[in-house]
Design a protein around this motif. Structure first.
Motif, PDB file in Angstrom:
ATOM      1  N   GLY A 183       0.762  -1.232   0.000  1.00  0.00           N
ATOM      2  CA  GLY A 183       0.000   0.000   0.000  1.00  0.00           C
ATOM      3  C   GLY A 183       0.796   1.288   0.000  1.00  0.00           C
ATOM      4  O   GLY A 183       0.282   2.343   0.385  1.00  0.00           O
ATOM      5  N   LEU A 184       2.040   1.247  -0.465  1.00  0.00           N
ATOM      6  CA  LEU A 184       2.882   2.446  -0.439  1.00  0.00           C
ATOM      7  C   LEU A 184       2.267   3.608  -1.218  1.00  0.00           C
ATOM      8  O   LEU A 184       2.207   4.738  -0.720  1.00  0.00           O
ATOM      9  CB  LEU A 184       4.268   2.121  -1.009  1.00  0.00           C
ATOM     10  CG  LEU A 184       5.218   3.317  -1.116  1.00  0.00           C
ATOM     11  CD1 LEU A 184       5.759   3.693   0.252  1.00  0.00           C
ATOM     12  CD2 LEU A 184       6.369   3.011  -2.076  1.00  0.00           C
ATOM     13  N   GLN A 185       1.804   3.349  -2.437  1.00  0.00           N
ATOM     14  CA  GLN A 185       1.282   4.440  -3.264  1.00  0.00           C
ATOM     15  C   GLN A 185       0.074   5.095  -2.602  1.00  0.00           C
ATOM     16  O   GLN A 185      -0.003   6.335  -2.517  1.00  0.00           O
ATOM     17  CB  GLN A 185       0.915   3.921  -4.659  1.00  0.00           C
ATOM     18  CG  GLN A 185       0.432   5.028  -5.607  1.00  0.00           C
ATOM     19  CD  GLN A 185       0.205   4.522  -7.024  1.00  0.00           C
ATOM     20  OE1 GLN A 185       0.160   3.319  -7.266  1.00  0.00           O
ATOM     21  NE2 GLN A 185       0.068   5.441  -7.974  1.00  0.00           N
ATOM     22  N   GLU A 186      -0.852   4.301  -2.134  1.00  0.00           N
ATOM     23  CA  GLU A 186      -2.051   4.846  -1.506  1.00  0.00           C
ATOM     24  C   GLU A 186      -1.719   5.625  -0.239  1.00  0.00           C
ATOM     25  O   GLU A 186      -2.312   6.681   0.026  1.00  0.00           O
ATOM     26  CB  GLU A 186      -3.030   3.711  -1.178  1.00  0.00           C
ATOM     27  CG  GLU A 186      -3.587   2.985  -2.391  1.00  0.00           C
ATOM     28  CD  GLU A 186      -2.633   1.927  -2.964  1.00  0.00           C
ATOM     29  OE1 GLU A 186      -2.994   1.320  -3.981  1.00  0.00           O
ATOM     30  OE2 GLU A 186      -1.536   1.728  -2.389  1.00  0.00           O
ATOM     31  N   GLU A 187      -0.760   5.120   0.545  1.00  0.00           N
ATOM     32  CA  GLU A 187      -0.396   5.799   1.788  1.00  0.00           C
ATOM     33  C   GLU A 187       0.297   7.128   1.506  1.00  0.00           C
ATOM     34  O   GLU A 187       0.016   8.136   2.162  1.00  0.00           O
ATOM     35  CB  GLU A 187       0.501   4.896   2.639  1.00  0.00           C
ATOM     36  CG  GLU A 187       0.628   5.318   4.083  1.00  0.00           C
ATOM     37  CD  GLU A 187      -0.682   5.227   4.845  1.00  0.00           C
ATOM     38  OE1 GLU A 187      -0.834   5.979   5.829  1.00  0.00           O
ATOM     39  OE2 GLU A 187      -1.563   4.431   4.464  1.00  0.00           O
ATOM     40  N   LEU A 188       1.191   7.148   0.522  1.00  0.00           N
ATOM     41  CA  LEU A 188       1.826   8.412   0.142  1.00  0.00           C
ATOM     42  C   LEU A 188       0.793   9.400  -0.389  1.00  0.00           C
ATOM     43  O   LEU A 188       0.823  10.593  -0.058  1.00  0.00           O
ATOM     44  CB  LEU A 188       2.912   8.160  -0.908  1.00  0.00           C
ATOM     45  CG  LEU A 188       4.204   7.543  -0.410  1.00  0.00           C
ATOM     46  CD1 LEU A 188       5.092   7.131  -1.584  1.00  0.00           C
ATOM     47  CD2 LEU A 188       4.968   8.502   0.508  1.00  0.00           C
ATOM     48  N   ASP A 189      -0.122   8.921  -1.235  1.00  0.00           N
ATOM     49  CA  ASP A 189      -1.188   9.789  -1.748  1.00  0.00           C
ATOM     50  C   ASP A 189      -1.947  10.458  -0.599  1.00  0.00           C
ATOM     51  O   ASP A 189      -2.190  11.671  -0.603  1.00  0.00           O
ATOM     52  CB  ASP A 189      -2.186   8.983  -2.585  1.00  0.00           C
ATOM     53  CG  ASP A 189      -1.642   8.563  -3.941  1.00  0.00           C
ATOM     54  OD1 ASP A 189      -0.608   9.113  -4.365  1.00  0.00           O
ATOM     55  OD2 ASP A 189      -2.251   7.679  -4.561  1.00  0.00           O
ATOM     56  N   ARG A 190      -2.316   9.656   0.387  1.00  0.00           N
ATOM     57  CA  ARG A 190      -3.122  10.167   1.503  1.00  0.00           C
ATOM     58  C   ARG A 190      -2.348  11.187   2.326  1.00  0.00           C
ATOM     59  O   ARG A 190      -2.867  12.271   2.650  1.00  0.00           O
ATOM     60  CB  ARG A 190      -3.570   8.993   2.382  1.00  0.00           C
ATOM     61  CG  ARG A 190      -4.467   9.384   3.550  1.00  0.00           C
ATOM     62  CD  ARG A 190      -4.808   8.185   4.406  1.00  0.00           C
ATOM     63  NE  ARG A 190      -3.637   7.655   5.094  1.00  0.00           N
ATOM     64  CZ  ARG A 190      -3.165   8.154   6.241  1.00  0.00           C
ATOM     65  NH1 ARG A 190      -3.749   9.194   6.804  1.00  0.00           N
ATOM     66  NH2 ARG A 190      -2.122   7.605   6.816  1.00  0.00           N
ATOM     67  N   LEU A 191      -1.109  10.859   2.666  1.00  0.00           N
ATOM     68  CA  LEU A 191      -0.316  11.748   3.521  1.00  0.00           C
ATOM     69  C   LEU A 191       0.001  13.063   2.817  1.00  0.00           C
ATOM     70  O   LEU A 191      -0.004  14.131   3.439  1.00  0.00           O
ATOM     71  CB  LEU A 191       0.975  11.036   3.936  1.00  0.00           C
ATOM     72  CG  LEU A 191       0.793   9.817   4.841  1.00  0.00           C
ATOM     73  CD1 LEU A 191       2.125   9.083   5.017  1.00  0.00           C
ATOM     74  CD2 LEU A 191       0.224  10.221   6.197  1.00  0.00           C
ATOM     75  N   ILE A 192       0.274  12.992   1.526  1.00  0.00           N
ATOM     76  CA  ILE A 192       0.582  14.215   0.773  1.00  0.00           C
ATOM     77  C   ILE A 192      -0.679  15.057   0.598  1.00  0.00           C
ATOM     78  O   ILE A 192      -0.654  16.281   0.766  1.00  0.00           O
ATOM     79  CB  ILE A 192       1.207  13.856  -0.588  1.00  0.00           C
ATOM     80  CG1 ILE A 192       2.593  13.222  -0.387  1.00  0.00           C
ATOM     81  CG2 ILE A 192       1.320  15.085  -1.480  1.00  0.00           C
ATOM     82  CD1 ILE A 192       3.196  12.620  -1.645  1.00  0.00           C
TER      83      ILE A 192
END
Length: 366
Positions: free
Chosen positions: A181-190
């Motif tokens: 889930g790296l992409q989704e987590e980065l999307d959310r945090l950014i």
């Protein structure tokens, strides 16, 4: 994953991410000792325990090399001032202070080569994308590859980005980070402005255990530095030590700390996720002058039931980092040496790295 827990083949996510995460597989007794690919000592350079005084041969050799390189740097600067030499791209090192430009990385710097093309792999509804690069690696003497996360808005801005480099565990693919889930987590945090937009590079290592180090014919530490230099040439990065973070899980956690300490002028942030620190005390001791002057931000965490990477090592190594002048934290979370543990704490690790990369002196420069 606690000792004695039975792991079944219905856990497909485990199969796809490699066998490293299965202590006590199939109902067998949990391993009392780490597997043989966990290094017992550092074979990368002159191994030595942390000395009482800076008199070891490894330390002396580093000081001599640094002095010679300092003289060479002075000559280069003098020539540049006379218009006889273009220093752009020399040694592939970018620094935020003159002190950083003096010292070279401990691992050999790979020769410059044409940067590879980035091929689109996927994009998501948030606007971020994943791209891939394949090229002939000078360091490895065979094919190398990496995946790149580009944040939303990347194509419509002229800003420069900090970079997070990720090293996977034993026998994992680079895409393992995407699978948790790296992409989704980065999307959310950014999107929530918890961390700044950051480019993230997932480097593909070789099969089996290499621990991301230079040993024998395997030059995986130099390979990581090669990729870092290529990224700074290919993408609009903030090409400075404090705008680079390196992290990894398991074998990659060891590799991240190993590379950060072996190349203290390259990375200003380091994280170890379920990693280990075997034999790195001498390297840390040699880096004390650099860390005390330039700083280092580190986060180390382990799983309380981990039978491969001893979780009790995290707090003492974080304390040793703090004693050297680093801003270092450690934690032991519930869970074992498993992808489940990584996934549970991925957000926290990305927040630490992202905020560490968002240094106050760069906040108004984009």
């Amino acid at each position: 994953m606690s000792a004695g827990t039975k792991v079944t083949r219905t856990q497909v996510w485990m199969d796809s991410l490699g066998d490293w995460s299965w202590p006590g597989q199939g109902g067998a007794a949990a391993e009392a000792l780490p597997p043989p690919w966990v290094p017992a000592f550092p074979p990368r350079r002159e191994p030595a325990a942390a000395p009482a005084a800076p008199s070891s041969s490894g330390r002396a050799r580093r000081l001599i090399i640094a002095a010679l390189l300092s003289g060479l740097a002075a000559v280069c600067v003098a020539l540049a001032l006379r218009g006889q030499l273009n220093l752009e791209g020399v040694a592939g090192l970018s620094s935020s202070s003159p002190a950083q430009a003096v010292a070279a990385p401990s691992a050999p710097t790979p020769a410059l080569q044409p940067p590879p093309a980035l091929t689109p792999v996927s994009s998501d509804a948030a606007g971020s994308s994943i791209r891939a690069a394949h090229y002939t690696s000078v360091a490895l003497r065979h094919d190398g590859s990496f995946l790149v996360y580009l944040p939303a808005g990347y194509t419509s801005t002229s800003r420069r980005y900090p970079v997070l480099y990720l090293l996977h565990g034993n026998s994992q693919p680079a895409s393992a980070f995407l699978q948790i889930g790296l992409q989704e987590e980065l999307d959310r945090l950014i999107a929530h402005h918890t961390i700044p937009p950051v480019i993230t590079v997932m480097i593909q290592g070789g099969p089996g255990a290499n621990n991301w180090r230079n040993i024998g014919a395997m030059h995986y530490e130099s390979y990581v530095l090669e990729v870092q230099e290529l990224i700074d040439r290919m993408l609009p990065t903030v090409a400075a030590r404090d705008a680079r973070a390196i992290a990894g899980d398991s074998m990659g956690g060891y590799g991240a700390v190993n590379i950060a300490l072996g190349n203290p002028y390259r990375f200003g942030v380091v994280e170890s996720w379920l990693g280990f620190f075997n034999g790195l005390g001498g390297e840390l001791h040699a880096d004390r002058p650099v860390i005390s002057r330039l700083g280092l931000r580190a986060f180390l965490y382990g799983g309380e039931s981990d039978k491969i990477a001893d979780p009790s090592e995290n707090a003492p190594f974080a304390a040793a980092l703090r004693a050297a002048g680093a801003h270092a934290k450690s934690a032991v979370y519930p869970g074992g040496h498993s992808v489940e543990t990584l996934q549970a704490h991925l957000g926290s690790m990305l927040v630490f790295a992202g905020r560490a990369l968002d240094a106050p002196e760069r906040r108004g420069t984009h």
